[in-house]
Design a protein around this motif. Structure first.
Motif, PDB file in Angstrom:
ATOM      1  N   LEU A   1       0.814  -1.221   0.000  1.00 14.99           N
ATOM      2  CA  LEU A   1       0.000   0.000   0.000  1.00 14.99           C
ATOM      3  C   LEU A   1       0.847   1.270   0.000  1.00 14.99           C
ATOM      4  O   LEU A   1       0.361   2.338  -0.384  1.00 14.99           O
ATOM      5  CB  LEU A   1      -0.924   0.002   1.223  1.00 14.99           C
ATOM      6  CG  LEU A   1      -2.018  -1.078   1.235  1.00 14.99           C
ATOM      7  CD1 LEU A   1      -2.814  -1.021   2.534  1.00 14.99           C
ATOM      8  CD2 LEU A   1      -2.949  -0.936   0.028  1.00 14.99           C
ATOM      9  N   TYR A   2       2.118   1.145   0.408  1.00 13.25           N
ATOM     10  CA  TYR A   2       2.996   2.323   0.394  1.00 13.25           C
ATOM     11  C   TYR A   2       3.336   2.656  -1.062  1.00 13.25           C
ATOM     12  O   TYR A   2       3.608   1.756  -1.858  1.00 13.25           O
ATOM     13  CB  TYR A   2       4.273   2.038   1.193  1.00 13.25           C
ATOM     14  CG  TYR A   2       5.184   3.230   1.314  1.00 13.25           C
ATOM     15  CD1 TYR A   2       4.942   4.209   2.269  1.00 13.25           C
ATOM     16  CD2 TYR A   2       6.284   3.381   0.454  1.00 13.25           C
ATOM     17  CE1 TYR A   2       5.776   5.313   2.390  1.00 13.25           C
ATOM     18  CE2 TYR A   2       7.119   4.483   0.561  1.00 13.25           C
ATOM     19  CZ  TYR A   2       6.864   5.442   1.532  1.00 13.25           C
ATOM     20  OH  TYR A   2       7.678   6.537   1.634  1.00 13.25           O
ATOM     21  N   PRO A   3       3.329   3.940  -1.419  1.00 11.13           N
ATOM     22  CA  PRO A   3       3.566   4.306  -2.833  1.00 11.13           C
ATOM     23  C   PRO A   3       4.881   3.757  -3.373  1.00 11.13           C
ATOM     24  O   PRO A   3       5.928   3.907  -2.750  1.00 11.13           O
ATOM     25  CB  PRO A   3       3.585   5.843  -2.791  1.00 11.13           C
ATOM     26  CG  PRO A   3       2.798   6.196  -1.574  1.00 11.13           C
ATOM     27  CD  PRO A   3       3.067   5.111  -0.577  1.00 11.13           C
ATOM     28  N   ALA A   4       4.808   3.143  -4.526  1.00 11.06           N
ATOM     29  CA  ALA A   4       6.016   2.635  -5.188  1.00 11.06           C
ATOM     30  C   ALA A   4       6.768   3.796  -5.833  1.00 11.06           C
ATOM     31  O   ALA A   4       6.165   4.810  -6.190  1.00 11.06           O
ATOM     32  CB  ALA A   4       5.641   1.602  -6.246  1.00 11.06           C
ATOM     33  N   PRO A   5       8.084   3.680  -5.974  1.00 12.11           N
ATOM     34  CA  PRO A   5       8.847   4.746  -6.630  1.00 12.11           C
ATOM     35  C   PRO A   5       8.447   4.854  -8.100  1.00 12.11           C
ATOM     36  O   PRO A   5       8.340   3.847  -8.801  1.00 12.11           O
ATOM     37  CB  PRO A   5      10.305   4.285  -6.484  1.00 12.11           C
ATOM     38  CG  PRO A   5      10.219   2.803  -6.336  1.00 12.11           C
ATOM     39  CD  PRO A   5       8.946   2.549  -5.574  1.00 12.11           C
TER      40      PRO A   5
ATOM     41  N   THR B   1       6.007 -14.823  -9.341  1.00 10.09           N
ATOM     42  CA  THR B   1       4.785 -14.146  -9.786  1.00 10.09           C
ATOM     43  C   THR B   1       4.860 -12.641  -9.596  1.00 10.09           C
ATOM     44  O   THR B   1       3.957 -11.918 -10.032  1.00 10.09           O
ATOM     45  CB  THR B   1       3.565 -14.680  -9.017  1.00 10.09           C
ATOM     46  OG1 THR B   1       3.789 -14.528  -7.603  1.00 10.09           O
ATOM     47  CG2 THR B   1       3.325 -16.149  -9.335  1.00 10.09           C
ATOM     48  N   GLY B   2       5.922 -12.148  -8.945  1.00  6.74           N
ATOM     49  CA  GLY B   2       6.067 -10.715  -8.722  1.00  6.74           C
ATOM     50  C   GLY B   2       5.243 -10.186  -7.566  1.00  6.74           C
ATOM     51  O   GLY B   2       5.208  -8.974  -7.331  1.00  6.74           O
ATOM     52  N   ILE B   3       4.594 -11.092  -6.829  1.00  9.63           N
ATOM     53  CA  ILE B   3       3.777 -10.651  -5.694  1.00  9.63           C
ATOM     54  C   ILE B   3       4.655 -10.133  -4.561  1.00  9.63           C
ATOM     55  O   ILE B   3       4.346  -9.135  -3.915  1.00  9.63           O
ATOM     56  CB  ILE B   3       2.883 -11.810  -5.205  1.00  9.63           C
ATOM     57  CG1 ILE B   3       1.875 -12.181  -6.287  1.00  9.63           C
ATOM     58  CG2 ILE B   3       2.164 -11.431  -3.906  1.00  9.63           C
ATOM     59  CD1 ILE B   3       1.052 -13.406  -5.957  1.00  9.63           C
ATOM     60  N   CYS B   4       5.769 -10.816  -4.338  1.00  8.18           N
ATOM     61  CA  CYS B   4       6.706 -10.411  -3.273  1.00  8.18           C
ATOM     62  C   CYS B   4       8.064 -11.050  -3.557  1.00  8.18           C
ATOM     63  O   CYS B   4       8.209 -12.257  -3.406  1.00  8.18           O
ATOM     64  CB  CYS B   4       6.190 -10.841  -1.900  1.00  8.18           C
ATOM     65  SG  CYS B   4       7.220 -10.309  -0.527  1.00  8.18           S
ATOM     66  N   PRO B   5       9.050 -10.263  -3.973  1.00 12.15           N
ATOM     67  CA  PRO B   5      10.359 -10.838  -4.318  1.00 12.15           C
ATOM     68  C   PRO B   5      11.110 -11.357  -3.098  1.00 12.15           C
ATOM     69  O   PRO B   5      10.883 -10.914  -1.975  1.00 12.15           O
ATOM     70  CB  PRO B   5      11.100  -9.660  -4.963  1.00 12.15           C
ATOM     71  CG  PRO B   5      10.441  -8.446  -4.415  1.00 12.15           C
ATOM     72  CD  PRO B   5       9.005  -8.811  -4.195  1.00 12.15           C
TER      73      PRO B   5
ATOM     74  N   ASN C   1      11.315   2.423  -0.213  1.00  8.19           N
ATOM     75  CA  ASN C   1      10.209   1.604   0.260  1.00  8.19           C
ATOM     76  C   ASN C   1       9.726   2.081   1.630  1.00  8.19           C
ATOM     77  O   ASN C   1      10.251   3.057   2.184  1.00  8.19           O
ATOM     78  CB  ASN C   1      10.650   0.141   0.327  1.00  8.19           C
ATOM     79  CG  ASN C   1      11.982  -0.009   1.060  1.00  8.19           C
ATOM     80  OD1 ASN C   1      12.105   0.387   2.221  1.00  8.19           O
ATOM     81  ND2 ASN C   1      12.996  -0.553   0.383  1.00  8.19           N
ATOM     82  N   LEU C   2       8.757   1.386   2.160  1.00  7.86           N
ATOM     83  CA  LEU C   2       8.193   1.745   3.457  1.00  7.86           C
ATOM     84  C   LEU C   2       9.242   1.715   4.562  1.00  7.86           C
ATOM     85  O   LEU C   2       9.301   2.624   5.402  1.00  7.86           O
ATOM     86  CB  LEU C   2       7.049   0.780   3.799  1.00  7.86           C
ATOM     87  CG  LEU C   2       6.440   0.921   5.199  1.00  7.86           C
ATOM     88  CD1 LEU C   2       5.799   2.291   5.375  1.00  7.86           C
ATOM     89  CD2 LEU C   2       5.432  -0.197   5.468  1.00  7.86           C
ATOM     90  N   GLY C   3      10.078   0.679   4.600  1.00 11.23           N
ATOM     91  CA  GLY C   3      11.089   0.563   5.639  1.00 11.23           C
ATOM     92  C   GLY C   3      12.081   1.707   5.613  1.00 11.23           C
ATOM     93  O   GLY C   3      12.518   2.195   6.668  1.00 11.23           O
ATOM     94  N   GLN C   4      12.449   2.179   4.426  1.00 14.82           N
ATOM     95  CA  GLN C   4      13.345   3.314   4.291  1.00 14.82           C
ATOM     96  C   GLN C   4      12.704   4.573   4.881  1.00 14.82           C
ATOM     97  O   GLN C   4      13.348   5.331   5.615  1.00 14.82           O
ATOM     98  CB  GLN C   4      13.688   3.532   2.817  1.00 14.82           C
ATOM     99  CG  GLN C   4      14.210   4.912   2.437  1.00 14.82           C
ATOM    100  CD  GLN C   4      15.625   5.176   2.928  1.00 14.82           C
ATOM    101  OE1 GLN C   4      16.289   4.289   3.453  1.00 14.82           O
ATOM    102  NE2 GLN C   4      16.081   6.400   2.759  1.00 14.82           N
ATOM    103  N   ALA C   5      11.422   4.788   4.592  1.00 15.01           N
ATOM    104  CA  ALA C   5      10.720   5.959   5.118  1.00 15.01           C
ATOM    105  C   ALA C   5      10.662   5.926   6.644  1.00 15.01           C
ATOM    106  O   ALA C   5      10.847   6.953   7.306  1.00 15.01           O
ATOM    107  CB  ALA C   5       9.314   6.027   4.528  1.00 15.01           C
TER     108      ALA C   5
ATOM    109  N   HIS D   1       7.698  -2.044  -5.293  1.00 14.26           N
ATOM    110  CA  HIS D   1       7.463  -1.663  -3.894  1.00 14.26           C
ATOM    111  C   HIS D   1       8.613  -2.120  -3.002  1.00 14.26           C
ATOM    112  O   HIS D   1       8.776  -1.610  -1.882  1.00 14.26           O
ATOM    113  CB  HIS D   1       6.154  -2.278  -3.380  1.00 14.26           C
ATOM    114  CG  HIS D   1       4.921  -1.595  -3.890  1.00 14.26           C
ATOM    115  ND1 HIS D   1       4.277  -2.001  -5.029  1.00 14.26           N
ATOM    116  CD2 HIS D   1       4.229  -0.533  -3.420  1.00 14.26           C
ATOM    117  CE1 HIS D   1       3.215  -1.233  -5.235  1.00 14.26           C
ATOM    118  NE2 HIS D   1       3.164  -0.330  -4.278  1.00 14.26           N
ATOM    119  N   TRP D   2       9.390  -3.091  -3.501  1.00 15.01           N
ATOM    120  CA  TRP D   2      10.488  -3.657  -2.711  1.00 15.01           C
ATOM    121  C   TRP D   2      11.852  -3.276  -3.290  1.00 15.01           C
ATOM    122  O   TRP D   2      12.813  -3.985  -3.112  1.00 15.01           O
ATOM    123  CB  TRP D   2      10.325  -5.172  -2.615  1.00 15.01           C
ATOM    124  CG  TRP D   2       9.170  -5.549  -1.740  1.00 15.01           C
ATOM    125  CD1 TRP D   2       9.184  -5.740  -0.385  1.00 15.01           C
ATOM    126  CD2 TRP D   2       7.816  -5.744  -2.150  1.00 15.01           C
ATOM    127  NE1 TRP D   2       7.916  -6.049   0.068  1.00 15.01           N
ATOM    128  CE2 TRP D   2       7.056  -6.059  -0.993  1.00 15.01           C
ATOM    129  CE3 TRP D   2       7.155  -5.690  -3.385  1.00 15.01           C
ATOM    130  CZ2 TRP D   2       5.691  -6.307  -1.028  1.00 15.01           C
ATOM    131  CZ3 TRP D   2       5.796  -5.937  -3.427  1.00 15.01           C
ATOM    132  CH2 TRP D   2       5.070  -6.250  -2.269  1.00 15.01           C
TER     133      TRP D   2
END
Length: 412
Positions: free
Chosen positions: A185-189, A297-301, A220-224, A214-215
């Motif tokens: 849900l966090y905005p992707a670059p 599948t690109g859902i979560c690398p 990403n969210l963790g960086q923010a 997103h990853w």
């Protein structure tokens, strides 16, 4: 900060390995100690400098394979070195049921156990910060290393250890899905994102496109969260990014790795003296497949540096395989003699961790002062880093063996 625990150990030679292990640790699992010992030796083995040797032999596939597996992959994927932290974390979870049962059998109340757990968590966090600050002008408040990540999640794992197995699996699923959803849900670059401003060099080929972006590294969210959180502490300069992409927030999916280890530890205790090999292999296979499917599948690398939920599953599956392999060899086949050097290290993992982080420069300097440089070039200058590393590793192990023989075990 820590206590020295004395355990009954026999004064025996390595040739009496089976009697020694049996008398030293009647309630310990030698396979778990051997696995932990391998993990610590892989970490300590950085002094062997395979990458430096590989540069001297650019046409050697052998040295390049060793070098690859002694370094962390740049982003997605895995090398053997990337399994050090998840294995150490997984084994913390494996040990939890044994630790809790031991303390309860001695009449300790839940309240006392909880206070001890909170203290242990704080010590792990403080020790991690201390080790990260040894070459800094001031305290380096950072929370992405192995000890602080375990410390941040350890109390939660302890509390979940008192829940039923179904609740533990539900907690694991909730943690991983909730963490994935927050990142999704966090905005992707966007296409115009300035990666250079967050330490990602121009032409870096490891960023993802589409939903998987997103990853991406430091966007990403963790960086923010880290830009906000780490700047709450006194620093030499404002925190902008971690050069390796590592994050404080990774302790949440790291807790998932600990919960997988907790499940493995409970299976070991409930099935004892039998080894639940079938459970280990099935769990390992399903976790690896799940992690790979999410990645492909690109859902979560699968990215270790930011400990994606798919990495928790994938690396957790490999940990189950490692545990199954060590259990089969050491416990089922009773082949303990070869495991003795690993057990020596595995039973003193905190001491090994500190030695590897604090002693290397001192030992190398004194080896050069007292032996010179020529002795390490006996097999040519290309192998000099390796020969020096072997000498350092030998000293590490001999110190741990000395502690082992004198019944000195460092515990937190």
């Amino acid at each position: 900060m820590s206590e020295i625990v004395t355990m009954e150990a026999a004064e025996a030679l390595p040739s009496d390995v089976e009697r020694l292990i049996a008398k030293t640790a009647p309630q310990r699992n030698a396979a778990v100690d051997a696995y932990r010992g391998l993990v610590m030796l892989l970490m300590m083995g950085e002094v062997l400098q395979f990458a430096a040797v590989a540069r001297s032999y650019p046409d050697s596939l052998f040295w390049h394979v060793l070098a690859y597996n002694q370094t962390h992959v740049e982003w997605a994927g895995m090398g053997l070195h990337d399994m050090i932290q998840p294995s150490f974390t997984f084994l913390v979870g494996v040990a939890l049921p044994y630790s809790i049962n031991s303390r309860l059998s001695k009449g300790k109340s839940f309240g006392k156990l909880l206070l001890h757990t909170l203290w242990r968590s704080l010590v792990l966090i403080a020790l991690g910060i201390f080790l990260r600050s040894t070459h800094s002008a001031q305290t380096n408040f950072t929370f992405e290393d192995t000890l602080t990540q375990i410390g941040l999640g350890y109390t939660f794992a302890f509390l979940l250890a008192f829940c039923k197995s179904k609740s533990q699996w539900a907690a694991l699923a909730t943690i991983l899905f909730g963490y994935w959803l927050a990142w999704a849900l966090y905005p992707a670059p966007g296409p115009g994102f300035n990666y250079a401003a967050v330490g990602v060099p121009l032409g870096w080929h490891h960023n993802f496109s589409g939903f998987a972006s997103h990853w991406n590294k430091n966007s990403n969210l963790g960086q923010a969260v880290d830009v906000w959180f780490l700047n709450l502490f006194p620093r030499e300069a404002a925190f902008r990014y971690n050069g390796g992409g590592y994050l404080t927030l990774s302790f949440i999916p790291t807790l998932g790795t600990m919960l997988l280890g907790l499940q493995a530890g409970e299976w070991l205790r409930s099935d004892a003296p039998k080894i639940p090999m079938k459970r280990f292999l099935i769990a390992g296979t399903l976790l690896i497949i799940a992690g790979l499917l999410l990645h492909l599948t690109g859902i979560c690398p699968v990215v270790k540096r930011i400990w994606t939920p798919s990495w928790t599953l994938f690396s957790g599956g490999i940990c189950f395989y490692f545990l199954a392999a060590f259990s089969w060899v050491v416990e089922v086949k009773s082949q303990r003699r070869w495991a003795f050097p690993l057990v020596v290290v595995g039973m003193n993992s905190i001491a090994a961790y500190l030695i590897a982080h604090l002693w290397e420069d001192f030992i190398v300097e004194n080896l050069h002062i007292n032996l010179g440089y020529g002795v390490f070039r006996l097999f040519g200058p290309g192998l000099e880093p390796l020969m020096l590393g072997i000498a350092v590793m030998s000293i590490y192990w001999l110190v741990l063996y000395w502690m082992y023989r004198r019944k000195i075990f460092l515990r937190i």
